[in-house]
Design an enzyme around this catalytic site. Structure first.
Site, PDB file in Angstrom:
ATOM      1  N   ASN A   1      -7.662  -2.416  14.014  1.00 24.43           N
ATOM      2  CA  ASN A   1      -9.052  -2.796  13.712  1.00 24.43           C
ATOM      3  C   ASN A   1      -9.109  -4.080  12.888  1.00 24.43           C
ATOM      4  O   ASN A   1     -10.153  -4.435  12.353  1.00 24.43           O
ATOM      5  CB  ASN A   1      -9.771  -1.658  12.964  1.00 24.43           C
ATOM      6  CG  ASN A   1      -9.097  -1.321  11.641  1.00 24.43           C
ATOM      7  OD1 ASN A   1      -8.144  -1.983  11.242  1.00 24.43           O
ATOM      8  ND2 ASN A   1      -9.596  -0.296  10.963  1.00 24.43           N
TER       9      ASN A   1
ATOM     10  N   ASP B   1       0.817  -1.216   0.000  1.00 21.54           N
ATOM     11  CA  ASP B   1       0.000   0.000   0.000  1.00 21.54           C
ATOM     12  C   ASP B   1       0.852   1.268   0.000  1.00 21.54           C
ATOM     13  O   ASP B   1       2.080   1.221   0.191  1.00 21.54           O
ATOM     14  CB  ASP B   1      -0.974   0.012   1.196  1.00 21.54           C
ATOM     15  CG  ASP B   1      -0.343  -0.479   2.500  1.00 21.54           C
ATOM     16  OD1 ASP B   1       0.899  -0.417   2.630  1.00 21.54           O
ATOM     17  OD2 ASP B   1      -1.085  -0.919   3.382  1.00 21.54           O
TER      18      ASP B   1
ATOM     19  N   HIS C   1      -7.393  -4.665  10.055  1.00 22.75           N
ATOM     20  CA  HIS C   1      -7.154  -4.538   8.610  1.00 22.75           C
ATOM     21  C   HIS C   1      -5.849  -5.216   8.215  1.00 22.75           C
ATOM     22  O   HIS C   1      -4.928  -5.342   9.030  1.00 22.75           O
ATOM     23  CB  HIS C   1      -7.215  -3.077   8.139  1.00 22.75           C
ATOM     24  CG  HIS C   1      -6.067  -2.193   8.501  1.00 22.75           C
ATOM     25  ND1 HIS C   1      -6.208  -0.851   8.759  1.00 22.75           N
ATOM     26  CD2 HIS C   1      -4.733  -2.427   8.630  1.00 22.75           C
ATOM     27  CE1 HIS C   1      -5.032  -0.321   9.021  1.00 22.75           C
ATOM     28  NE2 HIS C   1      -4.121  -1.250   8.951  1.00 22.75           N
TER      29      HIS C   1
ATOM     30  N   GLU D   1      -9.734  -2.070   4.836  1.00 22.78           N
ATOM     31  CA  GLU D   1     -10.391  -1.740   6.094  1.00 22.78           C
ATOM     32  C   GLU D   1     -11.626  -2.634   6.303  1.00 22.78           C
ATOM     33  O   GLU D   1     -12.194  -3.143   5.327  1.00 22.78           O
ATOM     34  CB  GLU D   1     -10.828  -0.268   6.073  1.00 22.78           C
ATOM     35  CG  GLU D   1      -9.665   0.728   6.014  1.00 22.78           C
ATOM     36  CD  GLU D   1      -8.972   0.946   7.362  1.00 22.78           C
ATOM     37  OE1 GLU D   1      -8.797  -0.021   8.118  1.00 22.78           O
ATOM     38  OE2 GLU D   1      -8.584   2.103   7.635  1.00 22.78           O
TER      39      GLU D   1
HETATM   40  C1  GLP Z   1      -0.596   0.281   8.395  1.00 23.73           C
HETATM   41  C2  GLP Z   1      -0.379  -0.598   7.155  1.00 23.73           C
HETATM   42  C3  GLP Z   1      -0.616  -2.049   7.466  1.00 23.73           C
HETATM   43  C4  GLP Z   1       0.168  -2.449   8.695  1.00 23.73           C
HETATM   44  C5  GLP Z   1      -0.309  -1.626   9.854  1.00 23.73           C
HETATM   45  C6  GLP Z   1       0.350  -2.011  11.157  1.00 23.73           C
HETATM   46  O1  GLP Z   1      -1.937   0.512   8.657  1.00 23.73           O
HETATM   47  N1  GLP Z   1      -1.224  -0.240   6.062  1.00 23.73           N
HETATM   48  O2  GLP Z   1      -0.234  -2.831   6.356  1.00 23.73           O
HETATM   49  O3  GLP Z   1      -0.046  -3.788   8.929  1.00 23.73           O
HETATM   50  O4  GLP Z   1      -0.016  -0.276   9.550  1.00 23.73           O
HETATM   51  O5  GLP Z   1       1.563  -1.343  11.276  1.00 23.73           O
HETATM   52  P1  GLP Z   1       2.470  -1.502  12.540  1.00 23.73           P
HETATM   53  O6  GLP Z   1       3.484  -2.528  12.163  1.00 23.73           O
HETATM   54  O7  GLP Z   1       3.084  -0.162  12.740  1.00 23.73           O
HETATM   55  O8  GLP Z   1       1.611  -1.967  13.651  1.00 23.73           O
END
Ligand code: GLP
Length: 255
Positions: free
Chosen positions: A140, A69, A142, A147
């Site tokens: 949440n 993403d 995702h 989402e």
């Molecule tokens: C963002 C990304 C996700 C990732 C999430 C958790 O929302 N789009 O792909 O899994 O962050 O990130 P973290 O590793 O900082 O918890």
């Protein structure tokens, strides 16, 4: 699907880096399509992975990375000098760490393009799909930026079929990402992103989801006791033939 607890963040990073390293090496000289996640969870893993690949002089010309993403502002991917740019995150945390002689270059890097996200899916499918997908999990539930959606509005099957697309981020994601990645500055977090869809993610031959934050206990516990639902995108891993969730027991306690 398998669940595995490890002691802490250091163990998680070491185990994750070793799994990915072994998958790349086992692939021998063929093209290897590796789906990559951003986020705090992966920082140490990427450093260890680059060290292992460099140390053992593993050729990387056949390694192709597909990122999950990127933030979108005004219809375009944010530039690399944006504080939250995922392209910059990848460059700093992984791509720039590869020894130049191993053959990994710009042509090996793939990101979904908000101007034509379905092209990303087409090109990935033409390249054989993902051999391995690394995932984090949002607070949440995702995965990537898929989402949660209201289960009364979309069927379980239709959600699994979601392609790569531009989406609007939920309030919880905006708040979490402002707090954890933008130093609390809500104004910096774009309200849209381009995300790899559920369909190409779930088509990956192997999936590894890593979790190390106490806030991830709740979605993981619901997932563990439940079945695939659009309200918890990570729950779709339950139906995948070769998916593993690894979590740190010092922060997450699953029953
Ligand atoms: C963002 C990304 C996700 C990732 C999430 C958790 O929302 N789009 O792909 O899994 O962050 O990130 P973290 O590793 O900082 O918890």
């Amino acid at each position: 699907m398998q669940w595995q607890a490890v002691a802490d963040y250091q163990d998680l990073s070491e185990v994750g880096a070793t799994l990915i390293y072994n998958a790349i090496v086992a692939n021998d000289c063929k093209r290897f399509n590796l789906g990559l996640a951003t986020g705090n969870t992966m920082i140490s893993l990427y450093s260890l992975l680059a060290e292992k690949l460099n140390h053992n002089r593993i050729p990387l010309d056949k390694l192709h990375t597909y990122n999950l993403d990127e933030y979108v502002d005004g219809g375009c991917a944010v530039p690399e000098d944006h504080l939250l740019s995922y392209r910059r995150y990848m460059r700093e945390n992984l791509f720039c760490r590869f020894d130049a002689g191993l053959g990994f270059g710009e042509d090996n890097i793939h990101f979904p393009n908000p101007a034509d996200p379905e092209r990303f899916d087409r090109e990935l499918a033409e390249a054989g799909g993902l051999d391995f997908q690394l995932l984090g999990i949002g607070f949440n539930g995702h995965i990537a930026f898929n989402e949660p959606e209201d289960a009364s509005k979309v069927s379980v099957e239709a959600f699994a079929d979601r392609p790569s697309r531009v989406i609007e981020l939920t309030a919880l994601t905006l708040e979490t990402n402002a707090r954890l990645t933008a130093g609390g500055d809500h104004g910096i977090v774009p309200h849209h992103a381009v995300t790899m869809g559920m369909k190409p993610i779930l088509a990956a031959r192997e999936i590894l989801l890593l979790a190390c934050f106490s806030e991830q206990q709740k979605p993981l516990q619901i997932m563990r006791n439940g079945s695939p639902t659009p309200q918890l995108p990570a729950s779709y891993l339950l139906g995948h033939a070769n998916a593993t969730v690894i979590y740190t027991a010092d922060k997450i306690n699953l029953e």
